[in-house]
Design a protein around this motif. Structure first.
Motif, PDB file in Angstrom:
ATOM      1  N   ALA A 181       0.842  -1.204   0.000  1.00  0.00           N
ATOM      2  CA  ALA A 181       0.000   0.000   0.000  1.00  0.00           C
ATOM      3  C   ALA A 181       0.875   1.251   0.000  1.00  0.00           C
ATOM      4  N   TYR A 182       1.998   1.193   0.693  1.00  0.00           N
ATOM      5  CA  TYR A 182       2.946   2.306   0.701  1.00  0.00           C
ATOM      6  C   TYR A 182       3.581   2.490  -0.682  1.00  0.00           C
ATOM      7  N   LEU A 183       3.887   1.394  -1.359  1.00  0.00           N
ATOM      8  CA  LEU A 183       4.551   1.457  -2.662  1.00  0.00           C
ATOM      9  C   LEU A 183       3.616   1.839  -3.805  1.00  0.00           C
ATOM     10  N   LEU A 184       2.324   1.572  -3.650  1.00  0.00           N
ATOM     11  CA  LEU A 184       1.372   1.837  -4.735  1.00  0.00           C
ATOM     12  C   LEU A 184       1.380   3.279  -5.239  1.00  0.00           C
ATOM     13  N   PRO A 185       1.328   4.298  -4.382  1.00  0.00           N
ATOM     14  CA  PRO A 185       1.339   5.671  -4.904  1.00  0.00           C
ATOM     15  C   PRO A 185       2.623   6.003  -5.663  1.00  0.00           C
ATOM     16  N   PHE A 186       3.746   5.461  -5.216  1.00  0.00           N
ATOM     17  CA  PHE A 186       5.006   5.703  -5.924  1.00  0.00           C
ATOM     18  C   PHE A 186       4.973   5.058  -7.310  1.00  0.00           C
ATOM     19  N   ALA A 187       4.428   3.851  -7.375  1.00  0.00           N
ATOM     20  CA  ALA A 187       4.311   3.172  -8.666  1.00  0.00           C
ATOM     21  C   ALA A 187       3.386   3.953  -9.594  1.00  0.00           C
ATOM     22  N   TYR A 188       2.287   4.441  -9.050  1.00  0.00           N
ATOM     23  CA  TYR A 188       1.353   5.228  -9.861  1.00  0.00           C
ATOM     24  C   TYR A 188       2.031   6.477 -10.415  1.00  0.00           C
ATOM     25  N   HIS A 189       2.731   7.218  -9.568  1.00  0.00           N
ATOM     26  CA  HIS A 189       3.407   8.437 -10.023  1.00  0.00           C
ATOM     27  C   HIS A 189       4.514   8.130 -11.030  1.00  0.00           C
ATOM     28  N   TYR A 190       5.179   7.009 -10.847  1.00  0.00           N
ATOM     29  CA  TYR A 190       6.218   6.574 -11.771  1.00  0.00           C
ATOM     30  C   TYR A 190       5.631   6.330 -13.168  1.00  0.00           C
ATOM     31  N   VAL A 191       4.530   5.594 -13.208  1.00  0.00           N
ATOM     32  CA  VAL A 191       3.878   5.300 -14.487  1.00  0.00           C
ATOM     33  C   VAL A 191       3.269   6.574 -15.077  1.00  0.00           C
ATOM     34  N   TYR A 192       2.635   7.365 -14.248  1.00  0.00           N
ATOM     35  CA  TYR A 192       1.992   8.587 -14.733  1.00  0.00           C
ATOM     36  C   TYR A 192       3.013   9.569 -15.301  1.00  0.00           C
ATOM     37  N   SER A 193       4.152   9.730 -14.642  1.00  0.00           N
ATOM     38  CA  SER A 193       5.170  10.656 -15.151  1.00  0.00           C
ATOM     39  C   SER A 193       5.728  10.171 -16.485  1.00  0.00           C
ATOM     40  N   SER A 194       5.822   8.867 -16.643  1.00  0.00           N
ATOM     41  CA  SER A 194       6.270   8.311 -17.922  1.00  0.00           C
ATOM     42  C   SER A 194       5.216   8.536 -18.999  1.00  0.00           C
ATOM     43  N   TYR A 195       3.946   8.424 -18.622  1.00  0.00           N
ATOM     44  CA  TYR A 195       2.857   8.674 -19.565  1.00  0.00           C
ATOM     45  C   TYR A 195       2.850  10.135 -20.019  1.00  0.00           C
ATOM     46  N   VAL A 196       3.023  11.036 -19.067  1.00  0.00           N
ATOM     47  CA  VAL A 196       3.015  12.470 -19.376  1.00  0.00           C
ATOM     48  C   VAL A 196       4.199  12.845 -20.255  1.00  0.00           C
ATOM     49  N   SER A 197       5.349  12.255 -19.992  1.00  0.00           N
ATOM     50  CA  SER A 197       6.548  12.592 -20.767  1.00  0.00           C
ATOM     51  C   SER A 197       6.540  11.979 -22.163  1.00  0.00           C
ATOM     52  N   GLN A 198       5.643  11.014 -22.391  1.00  0.00           N
ATOM     53  CA  GLN A 198       5.531  10.351 -23.698  1.00  0.00           C
ATOM     54  C   GLN A 198       6.846   9.714 -24.152  1.00  0.00           C
ATOM     55  N   SER A 199       7.638   9.237 -23.192  1.00  0.00           N
ATOM     56  CA  SER A 199       8.907   8.584 -23.553  1.00  0.00           C
ATOM     57  C   SER A 199       8.641   7.211 -24.161  1.00  0.00           C
ATOM     58  N   THR A 200       9.501   6.821 -25.075  1.00  0.00           N
ATOM     59  CA  THR A 200       9.374   5.527 -25.742  1.00  0.00           C
ATOM     60  C   THR A 200      10.690   4.768 -25.639  1.00  0.00           C
ATOM     61  N   SER A 201      10.600   3.469 -25.839  1.00  0.00           N
ATOM     62  CA  SER A 201      11.816   2.652 -25.806  1.00  0.00           C
ATOM     63  C   SER A 201      12.636   2.917 -27.064  1.00  0.00           C
ATOM     64  N   PRO A 202      13.951   2.803 -26.954  1.00  0.00           N
ATOM     65  CA  PRO A 202      14.808   3.179 -28.078  1.00  0.00           C
ATOM     66  C   PRO A 202      14.646   2.312 -29.333  1.00  0.00           C
ATOM     67  N   ALA A 203      14.600   1.000 -29.188  1.00  0.00           N
ATOM     68  CA  ALA A 203      14.602   0.135 -30.366  1.00  0.00           C
ATOM     69  C   ALA A 203      13.205  -0.110 -30.935  1.00  0.00           C
ATOM     70  N   CYS A 204      12.228  -0.283 -30.076  1.00  0.00           N
ATOM     71  CA  CYS A 204      10.887  -0.662 -30.541  1.00  0.00           C
ATOM     72  C   CYS A 204       9.905   0.501 -30.580  1.00  0.00           C
ATOM     73  N   GLY A 205      10.204   1.553 -29.873  1.00  0.00           N
ATOM     74  CA  GLY A 205       9.272   2.671 -29.799  1.00  0.00           C
ATOM     75  C   GLY A 205       8.051   2.387 -28.944  1.00  0.00           C
ATOM     76  N   ILE A 206       8.165   1.415 -28.040  1.00  0.00           N
ATOM     77  CA  ILE A 206       7.064   1.102 -27.122  1.00  0.00           C
ATOM     78  C   ILE A 206       6.947   2.234 -26.114  1.00  0.00           C
ATOM     79  N   PRO A 207       5.733   2.728 -25.862  1.00  0.00           N
ATOM     80  CA  PRO A 207       5.587   3.740 -24.811  1.00  0.00           C
ATOM     81  C   PRO A 207       6.074   3.175 -23.472  1.00  0.00           C
ATOM     82  N   MET A 208       6.951   3.903 -22.816  1.00  0.00           N
ATOM     83  CA  MET A 208       7.546   3.395 -21.581  1.00  0.00           C
ATOM     84  C   MET A 208       6.542   3.249 -20.450  1.00  0.00           C
ATOM     85  N   TRP A 209       5.446   3.981 -20.497  1.00  0.00           N
ATOM     86  CA  TRP A 209       4.456   3.819 -19.438  1.00  0.00           C
ATOM     87  C   TRP A 209       3.847   2.419 -19.484  1.00  0.00           C
ATOM     88  N   ILE A 210       3.802   1.807 -20.664  1.00  0.00           N
ATOM     89  CA  ILE A 210       3.292   0.443 -20.767  1.00  0.00           C
ATOM     90  C   ILE A 210       4.281  -0.523 -20.115  1.00  0.00           C
TER      91      ILE A 210
END
Length: 170
Positions: A104-133
């Protein structure tokens, strides 16, 4: 209803089997491409790495579901034979609560981690997979862990009521 019951019993095993099979196939194709055809795949190492990360996180809830956490089980086993099983049952409940609080303590950190990746629209270098996925496995895994711990807690309570607090097979 059967599908939900099957998922509850086999979700982690099925996902782990699929991911491990995918890793094996991708790396086998990579080896064949490199040594037989003299041409390597640019994406294979990246996808295999992400599959490996996903298997690591999914194995956490798998271990919780199957009581495979060695250190926690060793701690709980120290209380076997004390108090006609009630102490052991209470220690199981205690470990479930401690683990639940941790996730339960780790869940908000995981959410913010995924959300910040979603907002930044970063992708993986070779495949172009959205990093939030790719990074969403942290959130998925911690939610699965919470669900498994709630299941175990409820089963333990029912088991204790059924057997008047005595320890035994669930």
């Amino acid at each position: 209803m059967k599908a939900i019951k099957w998922l509850n019993q086999h979700l982690e095993e099925a996902a782990l089997a699929v991911l491990l099979f995918a890793m094996m196939m991708i790396m086998g194709i990579q080896v064949a491409a490199r040594y037989v055809f003299g041409n390597s795949l640019s994406w294979s190492e990246e996808v295999t790495r992400y599959c490996f990360i996903w298997t690591g996180f999914l194995s956490i809830s798998y271990c919780i579901k199957n009581n495979s956490s060695i250190k926690i089980e060793q701690f709980v086993d120290l209380f076997k034979g004390i108090g006609n099983g009630i102490v052991l049952s209470v220690m199981h409940l205690f470990t479930y609560v401690v683990e639940f609080i941790l996730f339960a303590y780790l869940l908000p950190f995981a959410y913010h981690y995924v959300y910040s990746s979603y907002v930044s629209q970063s992708t993986s270098p070779a495949c172009g997979i959205p990093m939030w996925i790719v990074q969403s496995i942290t959130l998925i895994s911690f939610v699965l862990c919470e669900i498994r711990l709630i299941e175990k807690f409820v089963k333990r309570i029912f088991h204790m009521r059924k057997n008047n607090g005595k320890e035994g097979e669930e």
